[in-house]
Design a protein around this motif. Structure first.
Motif, PDB file in Angstrom:
ATOM      1  N   PRO A 118       0.996  -1.257  -0.020  1.00  0.00           N
ATOM      2  CA  PRO A 118      -0.245   0.057  -0.131  1.00  0.00           C
ATOM      3  C   PRO A 118       0.950   0.800  -0.207  1.00  0.00           C
ATOM      4  O   PRO A 118       1.354   0.646   1.063  1.00  0.00           O
ATOM      5  CB  PRO A 118      -0.828  -0.077   1.205  1.00  0.00           C
ATOM      6  CG  PRO A 118      -0.475  -1.058   1.847  1.00  0.00           C
ATOM      7  CD  PRO A 118       0.486  -2.347   0.936  1.00  0.00           C
ATOM      8  N   ARG A 119       0.360   1.820  -0.411  1.00  0.00           N
ATOM      9  CA  ARG A 119       1.085   3.709  -0.170  1.00  0.00           C
ATOM     10  C   ARG A 119       1.214   4.747   0.576  1.00  0.00           C
ATOM     11  O   ARG A 119       2.542   4.330   1.554  1.00  0.00           O
ATOM     12  CB  ARG A 119       0.839   4.565  -1.186  1.00  0.00           C
ATOM     13  CG  ARG A 119       0.579   4.460  -3.095  1.00  0.00           C
ATOM     14  CD  ARG A 119       0.250   5.870  -3.276  1.00  0.00           C
ATOM     15  NE  ARG A 119      -1.861   5.644  -3.221  1.00  0.00           N
ATOM     16  CZ  ARG A 119      -2.462   6.625  -3.900  1.00  0.00           C
ATOM     17  NH1 ARG A 119      -2.117   7.490  -4.370  1.00  0.00           N
ATOM     18  NH2 ARG A 119      -3.220   6.957  -4.252  1.00  0.00           N
ATOM     19  N   SER A 120       0.348   3.397   1.977  1.00  0.00           N
ATOM     20  CA  SER A 120       1.037   4.333   3.009  1.00  0.00           C
ATOM     21  C   SER A 120       1.635   3.698   3.966  1.00  0.00           C
ATOM     22  O   SER A 120       2.363   3.794   4.517  1.00  0.00           O
ATOM     23  CB  SER A 120      -0.336   4.073   4.314  1.00  0.00           C
ATOM     24  OG  SER A 120      -0.928   2.537   3.657  1.00  0.00           O
ATOM     25  N   THR A 130       3.987   3.494  -7.427  1.00  0.00           N
ATOM     26  CA  THR A 130       3.001   2.999  -8.255  1.00  0.00           C
ATOM     27  C   THR A 130       3.960   3.091  -9.633  1.00  0.00           C
ATOM     28  O   THR A 130       4.013   3.649 -10.509  1.00  0.00           O
ATOM     29  CB  THR A 130       1.875   4.737  -8.616  1.00  0.00           C
ATOM     30  OG1 THR A 130       1.969   5.204  -7.051  1.00  0.00           O
ATOM     31  CG2 THR A 130       1.221   4.431 -10.048  1.00  0.00           C
ATOM     32  N   THR A 131       3.830   1.826  -9.738  1.00  0.00           N
ATOM     33  CA  THR A 131       5.337   1.485 -10.882  1.00  0.00           C
ATOM     34  C   THR A 131       4.303  -0.494 -11.295  1.00  0.00           C
ATOM     35  O   THR A 131       4.079  -0.770 -10.418  1.00  0.00           O
ATOM     36  CB  THR A 131       7.062   1.067 -10.121  1.00  0.00           C
ATOM     37  OG1 THR A 131       6.205   0.207  -8.934  1.00  0.00           O
ATOM     38  CG2 THR A 131       7.150   2.124  -9.539  1.00  0.00           C
ATOM     39  N   ALA A 165      -7.522  -4.082   0.769  1.00  0.00           N
ATOM     40  CA  ALA A 165      -7.414  -2.031   2.085  1.00  0.00           C
ATOM     41  C   ALA A 165      -6.347  -2.138   1.627  1.00  0.00           C
ATOM     42  O   ALA A 165      -5.702  -2.120   0.996  1.00  0.00           O
ATOM     43  CB  ALA A 165      -8.126  -2.401   2.844  1.00  0.00           C
ATOM     44  N   ASN A 166      -5.971  -1.160   3.033  1.00  0.00           N
ATOM     45  CA  ASN A 166      -4.286  -0.700   2.977  1.00  0.00           C
ATOM     46  C   ASN A 166      -3.447  -1.981   3.628  1.00  0.00           C
ATOM     47  O   ASN A 166      -3.047  -1.175   4.544  1.00  0.00           O
ATOM     48  CB  ASN A 166      -4.804   0.525   4.248  1.00  0.00           C
ATOM     49  CG  ASN A 166      -4.686   1.605   3.297  1.00  0.00           C
ATOM     50  OD1 ASN A 166      -4.134   2.006   1.937  1.00  0.00           O
ATOM     51  ND2 ASN A 166      -4.975   3.084   3.787  1.00  0.00           N
ATOM     52  N   ARG A 167      -3.266  -3.330   3.576  1.00  0.00           N
ATOM     53  CA  ARG A 167      -2.250  -4.333   4.307  1.00  0.00           C
ATOM     54  C   ARG A 167      -1.594  -4.843   2.554  1.00  0.00           C
ATOM     55  O   ARG A 167      -1.714  -4.620   1.741  1.00  0.00           O
ATOM     56  CB  ARG A 167      -3.481  -5.260   4.502  1.00  0.00           C
ATOM     57  CG  ARG A 167      -4.375  -4.502   5.622  1.00  0.00           C
ATOM     58  CD  ARG A 167      -5.149  -5.601   6.522  1.00  0.00           C
ATOM     59  NE  ARG A 167      -6.295  -5.902   5.337  1.00  0.00           N
ATOM     60  CZ  ARG A 167      -7.531  -7.245   5.134  1.00  0.00           C
ATOM     61  NH1 ARG A 167      -7.398  -7.431   6.510  1.00  0.00           N
ATOM     62  NH2 ARG A 167      -8.733  -7.109   4.627  1.00  0.00           N
TER      63      ARG A 167
END
Ligand SMILES: [Zn+2]
Length: 184
Positions: free
Chosen positions: A105-107, A112-113, A129-131
């Motif tokens: 995740p971005r977080s 973004t590749t 989700a964010n995992r």
């Protein structure tokens, strides 16, 4: 046939289908002597001084250098790389049913590749989700990588929607690119 929305199939010099273009663009390419007509529709276009048949299939007069440019990092090319399958559940999706997912995740610093973006259906994307996949208990079907080939498959064309004039040229692939532009 609604002439305004009529599409023309563009072939390489070697008769390989590469793009679906508008007939207007096909006529422009014809005028520029970049293509030659292989098949025509019955429909005629009447301009003040000329009457021409709408080109159904045109062929490039010069070699198309498919590998000249690196594959563009875009949503549609990610979907093409992943064969329009959600990389978590494996479901074959239409473009409307797909989104893209950051594997890390971005977080958590995920970039973004090509190596960190995969196609995912909305359900899997929400579930993950964010995992990371490990944290979410989900497994990737394949390791994402930058494609070394140009994904020629961008939009699935059902055999029903293929005009008769195209059949000889698309049967063996069944799938062709439908983005405009790129032929200069
Ligand atoms: Zn899924």
């Amino acid at each position: 046939m609604h002439v305004e929305s009529t599409r023309t199939l563009l072939l390489t010099q070697g008769y390989e289908p590469i793009q679906i273009i508008s007939w207007q663009r096909a006529v422009t390419l014809l005028a520029l002597e970049k293509v030659e007509v292989v098949e025509e529709y019955e429909t005629e276009i009447r301009a003040p001084s000329i009457i021409v048949r709408v080109p159904a299939v045109v062929r490039l007069r010069k070699t198309f250098r498919r590998h000249a440019k690196p594959v563009k990092f875009s949503r549609v090319n990610i979907y093409a790389r992943d064969n329009h399958r959600c990389q978590y559940c494996g479901m074959k999706c239409t473009i409307d049913e797909l989104t893209y997912d950051h594997v890390i995740p971005r977080s958590a610093g995920g970039k973004t590749t090509w190596e960190n973006i995969v196609s995912a259906c909305y359900a899997c994307n929400r579930r993950k989700a964010n995992r990371t996949p490990a944290q979410a208990g989900m497994k990737l079907l394949s390791t994402p990588a930058r494609p070394t080939w140009m994904p020629s498959v961008q939009i699935r064309v059902s055999t029903r929607s293929v005009p008769d004039a195209w059949r000889d040229y698309v049967y063996w692939t069944g799938e062709i690119d439908s983005e405009e532009g790129g032929v200069d």
